[in-house]
Motif scaffolding. Structure first.
Motif, PDB file in Angstrom:
ATOM      1  N   LYS A   1      48.217  32.581  40.246  1.00 37.92           N
ATOM      2  CA  LYS A   1      48.809  33.261  38.839  1.00 37.92           C
ATOM      3  C   LYS A   1      47.488  33.652  38.046  1.00 37.92           C
ATOM      4  O   LYS A   1      46.641  32.983  37.926  1.00 37.92           O
ATOM      5  CB  LYS A   1      49.740  32.414  37.911  1.00 37.92           C
ATOM      6  CG  LYS A   1      51.111  32.108  38.760  1.00 37.92           C
ATOM      7  CD  LYS A   1      51.954  31.454  37.668  1.00 37.92           C
ATOM      8  CE  LYS A   1      53.224  30.939  38.393  1.00 37.92           C
ATOM      9  NZ  LYS A   1      54.178  30.156  37.312  1.00 37.92           N
ATOM     10  N   ARG A   2      47.549  34.877  37.348  1.00 35.82           N
ATOM     11  CA  ARG A   2      46.723  35.148  36.531  1.00 35.82           C
ATOM     12  C   ARG A   2      46.952  34.588  35.252  1.00 35.82           C
ATOM     13  O   ARG A   2      48.023  34.319  34.975  1.00 35.82           O
ATOM     14  CB  ARG A   2      46.635  36.602  36.350  1.00 35.82           C
ATOM     15  CG  ARG A   2      46.084  37.330  37.484  1.00 35.82           C
ATOM     16  CD  ARG A   2      46.156  38.994  37.511  1.00 35.82           C
ATOM     17  NE  ARG A   2      46.033  39.335  36.071  1.00 35.82           N
ATOM     18  CZ  ARG A   2      46.678  40.314  35.350  1.00 35.82           C
ATOM     19  NH1 ARG A   2      47.702  41.154  36.025  1.00 35.82           N
ATOM     20  NH2 ARG A   2      46.526  40.792  34.005  1.00 35.82           N
ATOM     21  N   CYS A   3      46.038  34.480  34.363  1.00 38.00           N
ATOM     22  CA  CYS A   3      46.079  34.004  33.013  1.00 38.00           C
ATOM     23  C   CYS A   3      44.943  34.752  31.820  1.00 38.00           C
ATOM     24  O   CYS A   3      44.078  35.464  32.509  1.00 38.00           O
ATOM     25  CB  CYS A   3      45.919  32.482  32.877  1.00 38.00           C
ATOM     26  SG  CYS A   3      44.207  31.874  33.009  1.00 38.00           S
ATOM     27  N   PHE A   4      45.477  34.701  30.716  1.00 36.47           N
ATOM     28  CA  PHE A   4      44.967  35.517  29.756  1.00 36.47           C
ATOM     29  C   PHE A   4      43.740  34.630  29.246  1.00 36.47           C
ATOM     30  O   PHE A   4      42.566  35.024  28.850  1.00 36.47           O
ATOM     31  CB  PHE A   4      45.687  35.886  28.668  1.00 36.47           C
ATOM     32  CG  PHE A   4      45.017  37.044  27.615  1.00 36.47           C
ATOM     33  CD1 PHE A   4      44.542  38.265  27.725  1.00 36.47           C
ATOM     34  CD2 PHE A   4      44.859  36.569  26.350  1.00 36.47           C
ATOM     35  CE1 PHE A   4      43.817  39.027  27.071  1.00 36.47           C
ATOM     36  CE2 PHE A   4      44.375  37.236  25.318  1.00 36.47           C
ATOM     37  CZ  PHE A   4      43.780  38.665  25.750  1.00 36.47           C
ATOM     38  N   TYR A   5      43.949  33.308  28.900  1.00 37.28           N
ATOM     39  CA  TYR A   5      42.959  32.408  28.572  1.00 37.28           C
ATOM     40  C   TYR A   5      42.396  31.651  29.645  1.00 37.28           C
ATOM     41  O   TYR A   5      43.098  30.564  29.801  1.00 37.28           O
ATOM     42  CB  TYR A   5      43.645  31.710  27.211  1.00 37.28           C
ATOM     43  CG  TYR A   5      44.049  32.330  26.180  1.00 37.28           C
ATOM     44  CD1 TYR A   5      43.248  32.874  25.110  1.00 37.28           C
ATOM     45  CD2 TYR A   5      45.480  32.762  25.913  1.00 37.28           C
ATOM     46  CE1 TYR A   5      43.630  33.454  24.099  1.00 37.28           C
ATOM     47  CE2 TYR A   5      45.843  33.498  24.749  1.00 37.28           C
ATOM     48  CZ  TYR A   5      44.915  33.732  23.972  1.00 37.28           C
ATOM     49  OH  TYR A   5      45.584  34.853  22.684  1.00 37.28           O
TER      50      TYR A   5
ATOM     51  N   ASN B   1      51.680  28.837  28.621  1.00 40.07           N
ATOM     52  CA  ASN B   1      52.004  29.784  29.714  1.00 40.07           C
ATOM     53  C   ASN B   1      50.999  30.783  30.234  1.00 40.07           C
ATOM     54  O   ASN B   1      49.654  30.499  29.389  1.00 40.07           O
ATOM     55  CB  ASN B   1      53.316  30.431  29.052  1.00 40.07           C
ATOM     56  CG  ASN B   1      53.038  31.470  28.179  1.00 40.07           C
ATOM     57  OD1 ASN B   1      52.185  32.136  28.014  1.00 40.07           O
ATOM     58  ND2 ASN B   1      53.825  31.388  27.185  1.00 40.07           N
ATOM     59  N   GLN B   2      51.260  31.667  30.914  1.00 37.84           N
ATOM     60  CA  GLN B   2      49.992  32.579  31.341  1.00 37.84           C
ATOM     61  C   GLN B   2      49.313  33.323  30.421  1.00 37.84           C
ATOM     62  O   GLN B   2      48.256  33.709  30.308  1.00 37.84           O
ATOM     63  CB  GLN B   2      50.301  33.256  32.548  1.00 37.84           C
ATOM     64  CG  GLN B   2      51.020  32.792  33.976  1.00 37.84           C
ATOM     65  CD  GLN B   2      51.402  33.652  34.605  1.00 37.84           C
ATOM     66  OE1 GLN B   2      52.593  33.545  34.550  1.00 37.84           O
ATOM     67  NE2 GLN B   2      50.637  34.538  35.134  1.00 37.84           N
ATOM     68  N   TRP B   3      50.163  33.416  29.212  1.00 40.68           N
ATOM     69  CA  TRP B   3      49.673  34.647  28.234  1.00 40.68           C
ATOM     70  C   TRP B   3      49.510  34.007  26.870  1.00 40.68           C
ATOM     71  O   TRP B   3      49.175  34.690  26.011  1.00 40.68           O
ATOM     72  CB  TRP B   3      50.425  35.690  28.128  1.00 40.68           C
ATOM     73  CG  TRP B   3      50.948  36.193  29.526  1.00 40.68           C
ATOM     74  CD1 TRP B   3      51.985  36.094  30.327  1.00 40.68           C
ATOM     75  CD2 TRP B   3      49.838  36.697  30.535  1.00 40.68           C
ATOM     76  NE1 TRP B   3      52.111  36.674  31.463  1.00 40.68           N
ATOM     77  CE2 TRP B   3      50.803  37.209  31.773  1.00 40.68           C
ATOM     78  CE3 TRP B   3      48.569  36.984  30.726  1.00 40.68           C
ATOM     79  CZ2 TRP B   3      50.390  37.622  32.910  1.00 40.68           C
ATOM     80  CZ3 TRP B   3      48.132  37.550  31.783  1.00 40.68           C
ATOM     81  CH2 TRP B   3      48.916  37.748  32.869  1.00 40.68           C
ATOM     82  N   GLY B   4      49.653  32.678  26.585  1.00 35.84           N
ATOM     83  CA  GLY B   4      49.558  32.176  25.140  1.00 35.84           C
ATOM     84  C   GLY B   4      49.711  30.592  25.366  1.00 35.84           C
ATOM     85  O   GLY B   4      49.813  30.046  26.543  1.00 35.84           O
ATOM     86  N   TYR B   5      49.323  30.211  24.066  1.00 36.69           N
ATOM     87  CA  TYR B   5      49.354  28.668  23.952  1.00 36.69           C
ATOM     88  C   TYR B   5      49.817  28.230  22.758  1.00 36.69           C
ATOM     89  O   TYR B   5      49.837  29.164  21.773  1.00 36.69           O
ATOM     90  CB  TYR B   5      48.218  28.090  24.548  1.00 36.69           C
ATOM     91  CG  TYR B   5      47.033  28.265  23.700  1.00 36.69           C
ATOM     92  CD1 TYR B   5      46.728  27.453  22.518  1.00 36.69           C
ATOM     93  CD2 TYR B   5      46.280  29.359  23.749  1.00 36.69           C
ATOM     94  CE1 TYR B   5      45.670  27.914  21.972  1.00 36.69           C
ATOM     95  CE2 TYR B   5      44.971  29.590  23.454  1.00 36.69           C
ATOM     96  CZ  TYR B   5      44.915  28.942  22.347  1.00 36.69           C
ATOM     97  OH  TYR B   5      43.703  29.011  21.220  1.00 36.69           O
TER      98      TYR B   5
ATOM     99  N   GLN C   1      42.468  28.110  33.465  1.00 39.01           N
ATOM    100  CA  GLN C   1      42.131  29.274  34.497  1.00 39.01           C
ATOM    101  C   GLN C   1      42.122  28.575  35.796  1.00 39.01           C
ATOM    102  O   GLN C   1      42.928  28.925  36.906  1.00 39.01           O
ATOM    103  CB  GLN C   1      41.113  30.020  34.601  1.00 39.01           C
ATOM    104  CG  GLN C   1      40.694  30.865  35.700  1.00 39.01           C
ATOM    105  CD  GLN C   1      39.439  31.763  35.367  1.00 39.01           C
ATOM    106  OE1 GLN C   1      38.971  31.871  34.177  1.00 39.01           O
ATOM    107  NE2 GLN C   1      38.690  32.035  36.267  1.00 39.01           N
TER     108      GLN C   1
END
Length: 114
Positions: A77-81, A104-108, A69
């Motif tokens: 940028k926003r991120c999910f995790y 990336n912003q939405w996964g790993y 984060q």
């Protein structure tokens, strides 16, 4: 004589195709009473932490926690995790363990590197 830590990591930001510089990472060891922090560091310009963790560790269970984060907030940028924690077993006391993070912003994703 090498000064490389026995446990190393690097982060590649797949969204930008660049190393993830400036990410705070902590290394902890599992004990009978919980997790004990051994060290913390920040990834360098190449997204790596090569010499900030202990030079030698025992066979045990460890975890790396990445402040994703904070990294994405620096880029607005926003991120999910908000953080990524990777727990792993070190069973060869003399082996080198490299634990990469593809982000990336939405996964790993992760794997045991070399």
């Amino acid at each position: 004589m090498s000064t490389r830590s026995q446990i190393t990591t690097h982060i590649l930001d797949l969204g930008s195709g660049r190393p993830a510089a400036g990410v705070s990472v902590s290394l902890e060891q599992q004990t009978d009473t919980g997790w004990r922090e051994l060290a913390s560091a920040t990834t360098d310009a190449d997204g790596r932490i090569l010499d900030a963790f202990p030079l030698k560790v025992d066979a045990s269970t460890y975890r790396l926690t990445f402040d994703t984060q904070g990294y994405f907030q620096q880029q607005e940028k926003r991120c999910f995790y908000p953080s990524v924690t990777i727990a792993f077993c070190l069973d060869e006391a003399d082996a080198h363990y490299h634990v990469p993070l593809l982000l990336n912003q939405w996964g790993y994703s992760t794997y045991r590197g070399s």
